[in-house]
Design a protein around this motif. Structure first.
Motif, short mmCIF file in Angstrom:
data_model
loop_
_atom_site.label_atom_id
_atom_site.label_comp_id
_atom_site.label_asym_id
_atom_site.label_seq_id
_atom_site.Cartn_x
_atom_site.Cartn_y
_atom_site.Cartn_z
N LEU A 1 0.87 -1.17 0.00
CA LEU A 1 0.00 0.00 0.00
C LEU A 1 0.91 1.22 0.00
CD1 LEU A 1 -2.70 -0.97 2.66
CD2 LEU A 1 -3.08 -0.74 0.21
N SER A 2 0.46 2.33 -0.59
CA SER A 2 1.29 3.53 -0.66
C SER A 2 0.47 4.76 -0.31
CB SER A 2 1.92 3.69 -2.05
OG SER A 2 0.91 3.80 -3.03
N ALA A 3 1.18 5.83 0.06
CA ALA A 3 0.52 7.09 0.41
C ALA A 3 1.54 8.22 0.27
CB ALA A 3 -0.03 7.04 1.83
N PRO A 4 1.06 9.45 0.03
CA PRO A 4 1.98 10.59 -0.04
C PRO A 4 2.40 11.06 1.35
CG PRO A 4 -0.28 11.32 -0.39
CD PRO A 4 -0.33 9.82 -0.30
N VAL A 5 3.62 11.57 1.46
CA VAL A 5 4.11 12.19 2.69
C VAL A 5 4.80 13.50 2.32
CG1 VAL A 5 4.36 10.06 4.01
CG2 VAL A 5 6.24 10.82 2.57
N ALA A 6 4.84 14.41 3.29
CA ALA A 6 5.34 15.76 3.00
C ALA A 6 6.85 15.83 2.93
CB ALA A 6 4.83 16.73 4.07
N GLY A 7 7.56 14.90 3.57
CA GLY A 7 9.01 14.96 3.57
C GLY A 7 9.60 13.67 4.11
N PHE A 8 10.94 13.59 4.13
CA PHE A 8 11.64 12.36 4.51
C PHE A 8 11.97 12.32 5.99
CE2 PHE A 8 15.34 9.32 3.44
CZ PHE A 8 14.48 8.24 3.44
N PRO B 1 11.42 11.85 10.03
CA PRO B 1 10.58 10.88 10.75
C PRO B 1 9.20 11.42 11.13
CG PRO B 1 12.83 10.78 11.56
CD PRO B 1 12.78 11.95 10.61
N GLN B 2 9.10 12.73 11.46
CA GLN B 2 7.80 13.24 11.88
C GLN B 2 6.78 13.25 10.75
OE1 GLN B 2 10.59 15.06 11.91
NE2 GLN B 2 10.26 17.09 10.99
N HIS B 3 7.25 13.22 9.50
CA HIS B 3 6.34 13.10 8.36
C HIS B 3 6.01 11.64 8.06
CE1 HIS B 3 6.64 17.34 7.56
NE2 HIS B 3 7.92 17.29 7.28
N ILE B 4 7.00 10.77 8.26
CA ILE B 4 6.86 9.37 7.86
C ILE B 4 6.02 8.57 8.85
CG2 ILE B 4 8.10 7.26 7.34
CD1 ILE B 4 8.57 9.45 5.29
N THR B 5 6.36 8.64 10.13
CA THR B 5 5.76 7.76 11.14
C THR B 5 4.23 7.81 11.18
OG1 THR B 5 7.78 7.90 12.47
CG2 THR B 5 5.78 7.14 13.59
N LEU C 1 -0.55 2.61 7.42
CA LEU C 1 -0.44 1.85 6.18
C LEU C 1 -0.14 0.38 6.46
CD1 LEU C 1 1.52 3.86 3.43
CD2 LEU C 1 -0.89 3.22 3.44
N PHE C 2 0.81 0.13 7.35
CA PHE C 2 1.14 -1.26 7.69
C PHE C 2 -0.03 -1.95 8.38
CE2 PHE C 2 5.81 -0.44 7.14
CZ PHE C 2 6.04 -1.51 6.30
N ASP C 3 -0.76 -1.24 9.23
CA ASP C 3 -1.93 -1.84 9.88
C ASP C 3 -2.94 -2.30 8.84
OD1 ASP C 3 -0.85 -1.35 12.37
OD2 ASP C 3 -1.96 0.51 12.69
#
Length: 282
Positions: free
Chosen positions: A134-141, A143-147, A153-155
């Protein structure tokens, strides 16, 4: 009538503030004792006091407040202004909280400079792997954007695999790509699956596989390092790996993959994540 002290307590302001409002003509008392000079206030004046304090908290000057309260601003208009200001303050708090998280993350990186060992960094060939993702957009690389995005997504991914009976054939993987026609990144949550896996979008579990896709991750030659701990603290490990790659004459071929070898809430031992930085070969 209220004495000035009682009026201050009821309105949750200071006596000093009331005297100042009287001095500038913003909120004169209802009556002043001609002998003692003591100030007395009518209960009806609480409404004006509430508006003065509210408008002042909105950021208006006292001169502007005087024009507004004398212009008979009604309760509906004031409520609207306060709700707007409340929204602005919440957005400001959220922005400041995010900024603080970024500062703390960089501080942890700086504190751990030259402290991490490079002894565990190895170069290895990672074979091609079939994954459900599964994929989704994130604002940046960072950790506060990713986590906040990757966890849900993993759930969803694991719930979909369980519902359809598709086995997870290895440790979960995350990988990243630049977003197409937009700023930011696309993050992919993946689970290795058997090569003969099929997704039945018409079957009884079709809702579980909605948006879930099968992808063959290509084989890569990668520099790898083991990160121990939660991913919010991954920056020092990432930078240690990046420095090692540069110092040893290698070149990165893109974003690293993350292979989650040990993870979960309440574990007695730290999370373990293998970072795999693809290298340009040939």
């Amino acid at each position: 009538m209220f004495s000035i002290g009682d009026f201050a307590r009821t309105g949750r302001v200071s006596v000093r503030m009331l005297r100042h409002y009287d001095a500038i003509g913003l909120l004169p008392p209802a009556r002043v004792d001609p002998v003692t000079g003591y100030r007395w206030y009518d209960p009806d004046q609480l409404a004006r006091l509430n508006r003065i304090v509210a408008l002042k908290d909105l950021g208006f000057t006292l001169d502007q407040v005087a024009v507004m309260v004398d212009g008979t601003i009604d309760a509906t208009e004031l409520r609207g202004m306060l709700r707007l200001r409340r929204l602005e303050l919440r957005e400001q708090i959220a922005a400041d909280t995010a900024r603080l998280a970024r500062v703390e993350a960089r501080l942890r990186v700086i504190e751990k400079e030259d402290a991490m060992s490079t002894a565990e960094i190895t170069i290895k060939t990672v074979p091609a792997t079939w994954v459900a993702e599964l994929s989704a957009p994130v604002a940046g690389f960072e950790p506060q954007h990713i986590t906040p995005v990757l966890g849900p997504l993993f759930d969803r991914l694991m719930a979909g695999l369980e519902a359809t009976g598709i086995p997870c054939a290895g440790a979960p993987i995350a990988y990243y790509e630049d977003a197409v026609d937009a700023d930011g990144l696309t993050v992919h949550a993946c689970a290795p699956v058997p090569e003969d896996t099929r997704l039945d979008s018409e079957g009884p579990d079709s809702d579980a596989v909605d948006h879930l896709t099968l992808t063959r991750l290509p084989a890569i030659t990668a520099a790898t390092i083991l990160h121990r701990g939660v991913m919010d603290d991954v920056m020092p490990t990432i930078q240690t790996l990046g420095q090692w790659i540069g110092e040893h004459g290698h070149r990165s071929a893109g974003y690293n993959r993350e292979v989650y070898l040990r993870y979960g809430e309440g574990m007695p031992e730290p999370w373990e994540t293998e970072l795999q930085e693809p290298l340009i070969t040939g």
